[in-house]
Every structure is written in C-alpha cells, then in structure tokens.
Design an enzyme around this catalytic site. Structure first.
Site, PDB file in Angstrom:
ATOM      1  N   ALA A 242       0.819  -1.214   0.000  1.00 48.55           N
ATOM      2  CA  ALA A 242       0.000   0.000   0.000  1.00 48.55           C
ATOM      3  C   ALA A 242       0.857   1.271   0.000  1.00 48.55           C
ATOM      4  O   ALA A 242       2.090   1.222   0.062  1.00 48.55           O
ATOM      5  CB  ALA A 242      -0.938  -0.020   1.203  1.00 48.55           C
ATOM      6  N   HIS A 243       0.163   2.416  -0.030  1.00 50.58           N
ATOM      7  CA  HIS A 243       0.843   3.705  -0.148  1.00 50.58           C
ATOM      8  C   HIS A 243       1.764   3.991   1.032  1.00 50.58           C
ATOM      9  O   HIS A 243       1.455   3.687   2.178  1.00 50.58           O
ATOM     10  CB  HIS A 243      -0.180   4.842  -0.304  1.00 50.58           C
ATOM     11  CG  HIS A 243      -1.174   4.928   0.806  1.00 50.58           C
ATOM     12  ND1 HIS A 243      -0.931   5.606   1.974  1.00 50.58           N
ATOM     13  CD2 HIS A 243      -2.421   4.420   0.919  1.00 50.58           C
ATOM     14  CE1 HIS A 243      -1.976   5.537   2.762  1.00 50.58           C
ATOM     15  NE2 HIS A 243      -2.897   4.802   2.152  1.00 50.58           N
ATOM     16  N   ASN A 244       2.919   4.555   0.709  1.00 54.75           N
ATOM     17  CA  ASN A 244       3.921   5.003   1.686  1.00 54.75           C
ATOM     18  C   ASN A 244       4.566   3.870   2.483  1.00 54.75           C
ATOM     19  O   ASN A 244       5.220   4.121   3.502  1.00 54.75           O
ATOM     20  CB  ASN A 244       3.330   6.043   2.641  1.00 54.75           C
ATOM     21  CG  ASN A 244       3.030   7.361   1.942  1.00 54.75           C
ATOM     22  OD1 ASN A 244       1.895   7.582   1.516  1.00 54.75           O
ATOM     23  ND2 ASN A 244       4.026   8.208   1.798  1.00 54.75           N
TER      24      ASN A 244
END
Length: 340
Positions: A242-244
């Site tokens: 997922a993001h980051n």
C-alpha cells in the site's frame, strides 16, 4: 548454447569427475532430464533419481559419494553449493535466450521519451512523455511506462507490466507479468453524511536495484513522497503493497501477503505467504514471520521470529498451541468418562 563439462566447471568453480568433454545444451529436472541436458542434486531426498537419470552431466556437492551405480557415461561436476551453482547455470542459459535489441513496429514511444542503447521494446509497448528507459532494458509485449517514469539499465519488464507516472525502477530488476507499479493508493476521508471523499495520491513508487517482483502484484504510489522498495528485495506473486510503505533492502516476501499503508519493514526480513500487516507499523531488521501470521503491533527487537494471529514470538505461539491441544484432549477425555 552447447557447453562442455570443463567449461561449466570453470563457470561454477567446481571440479569434473568423468569426461571433461561431455557436452550439453539444456537443463533438466533430475527426475526427467535426458541426453544433452545437465541436472543437479542438492537435496538427498532426490538422490534415488540420479541412478536412473538420463542427463549427461549432474552438478553435485563436493561430499557426494554415489550410493549406487551411476548411469553409464554420466559426468559429475562437484561444487561447494549445488543449488547456488545451478542458479548460476540458469542465469547463464537465460542470458543466451534473451531477446535481441530492437523496437517493434507497433510500439508507441513519445518523442520526448528516452530509450537507451541495446534495449528490446516489444509489440504494443507504450512509453509516455518524458519517460526514460535505461541501456539494455527489455520491455516485453504490452508493457506501459508512464509520463516521466524511469526504468533502469538491464531491467526486464515482462508482458503487460505497468510502470505508472513518475515511478522509478532501478537497474537489473525483474518485474513479472501484469504487475502494476504506482497504482492509486487507497485513501478516502469520511464525510458527515457517511460518504467518503477521495484523497488524491500525489506521490510515486521508487524501486531500488536488483529487485525481483512477481506476477500480479500491486504497489501503490504514496499519498505524499514515495512508496519505497530498497535494493535486493525479492517479492513473490500476488502481493499488495500500500501507499507510503517502505521495505528495507534484501527483504524477501512470499505470495499473497498484504501490507497496509505507511508500514516500515526493515532489511533482511523473511516474510511467509499470506501474512497480513496493519498500517503504520515498524518491523525490525531481520524479522522472520511465519505464513498466515497477522501483524498488528510493532516488532522492535531485530532478528525475532514470530507466528500466529495476532503474531507473537514463535516459542510462545508453540507453547500456546501445545496447551490448547492438551485442553482439547482433556475435554474429550472428560466426555468419554461421563458416558461410562
């Protein structure tokens, strides 16, 4: 590619036992290898197959002593690490079969994009505005490289891989079919009426050098900044990042693992299949996580092995399972005694 036993032994740093001029042009499994092929024996469970194997050459350990009669004419190459040696052979044969440089007539390359020398650009590939593809890269059919994205030197993108806008892939990487790098992160803000407002994901994904990423993976771009996969990571098929998220160098992740946003995983970790991480965690260097574990808290101590849902230290998990089995036995024993 035809090679003699002597040439292969020199490549592998091994010694020849048998005919140094024995020649092969392919590789085969020890259970089914035939004439003209080379095979390997790295696990004693498979030793029985070497005695009826049809291969002309077999790679074995330095300490291998036949427990039966080897096939007539079979030549052995003895090495320190047969499995590692065979991996070297596979890489050598793969290089021979690598596609020749060239750009297919159906590829679409924006006039501002840069394609380095010696690249192979396959049928239906699209390379968008400002993108850069490094020297010797191989982009197979239907790959997509987005605006201002970068693909490193000698990197291979298999069929249907997508590298979306502004994402960066390092040198000497392999990304398998239908993986998406830079997909939209899962970001929504709840509203008073119970609906959700989309949070734009404005960052990118940065993948280091010598990373291997399997088929059907999704790696989301960051909300701000970058989702990071550092040098030497090995990521199996069907994995969601997922993001980051940040994944430290040389970490290995098995299939169907899911990592929620902003989790930071250290270097040299080993993560089994179907592991689930909640978001915003910190996982120490060298952590080993057994398959199907659920990770809901930080792992602070390096080189810890954990298992279970929620995951705990593996010895604690094993003790708990033993205790549970004991309780189950007691329960059924008491039921049986009541019947009597």
């Amino acid at each position: 590619m035809e090679k003699t036993a002597l040439e292969l032994a020199q490549l592998l740093g091994g010694t020849v036992s048998g005919n140094p001029d024995a020649a092969v042009c392919g590789l085969g499994k020890i259970e089914s290898a035939g004439p003209g092929e080379i095979t390997f024996l790295a696990n004693s469970k498979y030793e029985k197959h070497i005695y009826d194997c049809g291969a002309d050459i077999a790679v074995v350990g330095n300490d291998f002593e036949p427990g039966g009669e080897l096939p007539e004419g079979m030549t052995l190459i003895k090495v320190k690490d047969p499995y590692g040696a065979f991996a070297t052979l596979l890489q050598a044969f793969e290089q021979v079969n690598k596609r020749q440089a060239g750009i297919h007539a159906s590829a679409v390359i924006h006039e501002t994009a840069t394609v380095g020398e010696g690249c192979y650009i396959g049928a239906g590939v699209v390379i968008e505005e400002g993108a850069e593809v490094g020297k010797g890269a191989e982009l197979r059919a239907s790959c997509y490289v987005g605006r201002n994205a970068k693909v490193g030197e000698r990197t291979m993108l298999d069929v249907g891989t997508r590298i979306l806008d502004r994402c960066v892939v390092g040198d000497d990487c392999i990304i398998q079919s239908n993986t998406v790098v830079g997909s939209e992160g899962f970001g929504f803000a709840p509203k008073e009426d119970g609906s959700y407002s989309k949070v734009p994901q404005t960052g990118n994904v940065v993948i280091g050098n010598k990373c291997d990423i399997g088929a059907g993976c999704t790696i989301d771009r960051a909300t701000l900044g970058s989702t990071e996969i550092h040098d030497g990571c090995k990521i199996d098929n069907l994995i969601q990042i997922a993001h980051n998220v940040v994944i430290g160098e040389k970490t290995v992740i098995a299939a169907q693992t899911g990592i929620a946003g902003s989790t930071i995983i250290g270097k040299n970790c080993l993560i089994g299949g179907q592991v689930g991480f909640v978001g915003h965690l910190n996982i120490a260097d060298g952590t080993k996580i057994a398959a199907k574990a659920g990770i809901s808290r930080n792992i602070i101590k390096p080189d810890t092995t954990i298992q279970g849902i929620p995951a705990v230290a593996i010895k604690q998990y094993q003790k708990t399972q033993i205790a549970l089995r004991g309780l189950v036995r007691q329960f059924y024993d008491s039921k049986d005694s009541d019947k009597q």
